[in-house]
Design a protein around this motif. Structure first.
Motif, short mmCIF file in Angstrom:
data_model
loop_
_atom_site.label_atom_id
_atom_site.label_comp_id
_atom_site.label_asym_id
_atom_site.label_seq_id
_atom_site.Cartn_x
_atom_site.Cartn_y
_atom_site.Cartn_z
N HIS A 193 41.60 55.63 39.61
CA HIS A 193 40.26 55.77 40.20
C HIS A 193 40.21 55.22 41.63
CE1 HIS A 193 38.06 56.13 36.07
NE2 HIS A 193 38.74 57.20 36.40
N LYS A 194 41.10 54.30 41.95
CA LYS A 194 41.07 53.69 43.28
C LYS A 194 42.03 54.37 44.27
CE LYS A 194 38.04 50.40 42.84
NZ LYS A 194 37.44 51.00 41.64
N THR A 224 44.12 47.01 41.85
CA THR A 224 43.58 48.37 42.06
C THR A 224 42.84 48.46 43.40
OG1 THR A 224 41.49 47.91 40.92
CG2 THR A 224 43.33 48.75 39.59
N VAL A 260 42.51 44.38 38.20
CA VAL A 260 41.42 44.94 39.02
C VAL A 260 41.62 44.63 40.50
CG1 VAL A 260 38.93 44.83 39.46
CG2 VAL A 260 39.77 44.92 37.10
N ASN A 274 34.36 46.58 33.88
CA ASN A 274 35.76 46.94 33.61
C ASN A 274 36.63 45.71 33.40
OD1 ASN A 274 35.19 49.65 33.82
ND2 ASN A 274 35.90 49.85 35.92
N TYR A 285 42.21 52.64 35.79
CA TYR A 285 41.48 51.98 36.88
C TYR A 285 42.23 52.17 38.20
CZ TYR A 285 39.05 49.63 33.04
OH TYR A 285 38.33 49.36 31.91
N GLU A 324 32.56 47.55 38.17
CA GLU A 324 33.76 46.76 38.46
C GLU A 324 33.82 45.51 37.58
OE1 GLU A 324 36.14 47.77 40.35
OE2 GLU A 324 35.07 49.55 41.06
#
Length: 237
Positions: free
Chosen positions: A232-233, A129, A126, A164, A229, A161
């Motif tokens: 998406h970023k 990302t 994460v 996830n 993920y 966030e």
């Protein structure tokens, strides 16, 4: 079921030495496979090189399924590493489990049956990302995604966030941990006596085969969600 983790203290911090050991073993196995498979590259691949090329094509398909290749091509090494590492880690606990009968400390198991490791990997994914989202699209565009298409979605996107991260790490841990717990129960039944040995033999073989399926599927899901993920970023949605 009275197995314990070998926790050791160092500089005021607690370390699960089983996870440290098994993580090191996993890294060495992944390195050796990649090193052996790529040290003598041939135009007509065979053996380990053939397997590695197939694995890279498979990972390329995962990346292309989630984002444009012009952007996603730079993440193929990340996706390949995640897929390969998680797969090998999930498989390590299948053949056997080693523990100290005096202290009941377990030393050999799947490192992904430790929630600390899986959640750490999820946090790493994460964080990456967010880093690449800012690097590729700029800080302004990165922030605008939290208020698109309407500003009142901001708190929900912040909660997403954290959700996830938790689901990515806990899904992997839960599946591998449950697989190993049932395997320990079957081994315990098999070592309880002659009748238990005959009763547990076939279920243990079936469960080991199913464990390989679970380990492979969870490695695929972890790498796939990491790329979802990331997409998406780094891309506008």
């Amino acid at each position: 079921m009275d197995h314990e983790a070998p926790i050791r203290e160092f500089l005021g911090l607690s370390f699960n030495m089983s996870t440290v050991l098994m993580t090191t073993v996993t890294c060495v196995i992944v390195f050796l496979i990649c090193f052996i498979g790529s040290r003598r590259l041939a135009m007509r691949p065979s053996g380990m090189q053939n397997f590695l090329e197939w694995a890279i094509d498979f990972v390329r398909g995962i990346v292309k399924a989630n984002m444009d290749w012009k952007v996603g091509g730079q993440f193929i090494a990340l996706a390949f590493t995640l897929l390969f590492y998680v797969f090998v880690a999930n498989m390590l606990g299948l053949p056997f489990e080693l523990y100290n009968p005096n202290t009941h400390e377990v030393w050999w198991k799947s490192p992904t049956s430790d929630p600390v490791l899986t959640l750490t990997m999820a946090v790493l994914v994460v964080v990456l990302t967010h880093y690449y989202g800012i690097k590729i699209r700029g800080f302004g565009e990165y922030l605008k995604d939290y208020v698109r298409p309407v500003p009142f979605l901001l708190p929900f996107k912040i909660i997403e966030e954290f959700a996830n991260t938790l689901t990515l790490g806990m899904r992997l841990f839960g599946n591998v941990y449950a697989k190993e717990i049932l395997m320990i129960l079957l081994v315990g039944l098999g070592t309880s006596g002659l009748l238990g040995m005959f009763g547990a033999f076939l279920p243990l073989i079936v469960w080991q085969a199913f464990g390989m399926f679970i380990g492979a599927i969870q490695a695929y899901i972890f790498a796939m969600l990491a790329m979802v993920y990331m997409a998406h970023k780094v891309e506008s949605h």
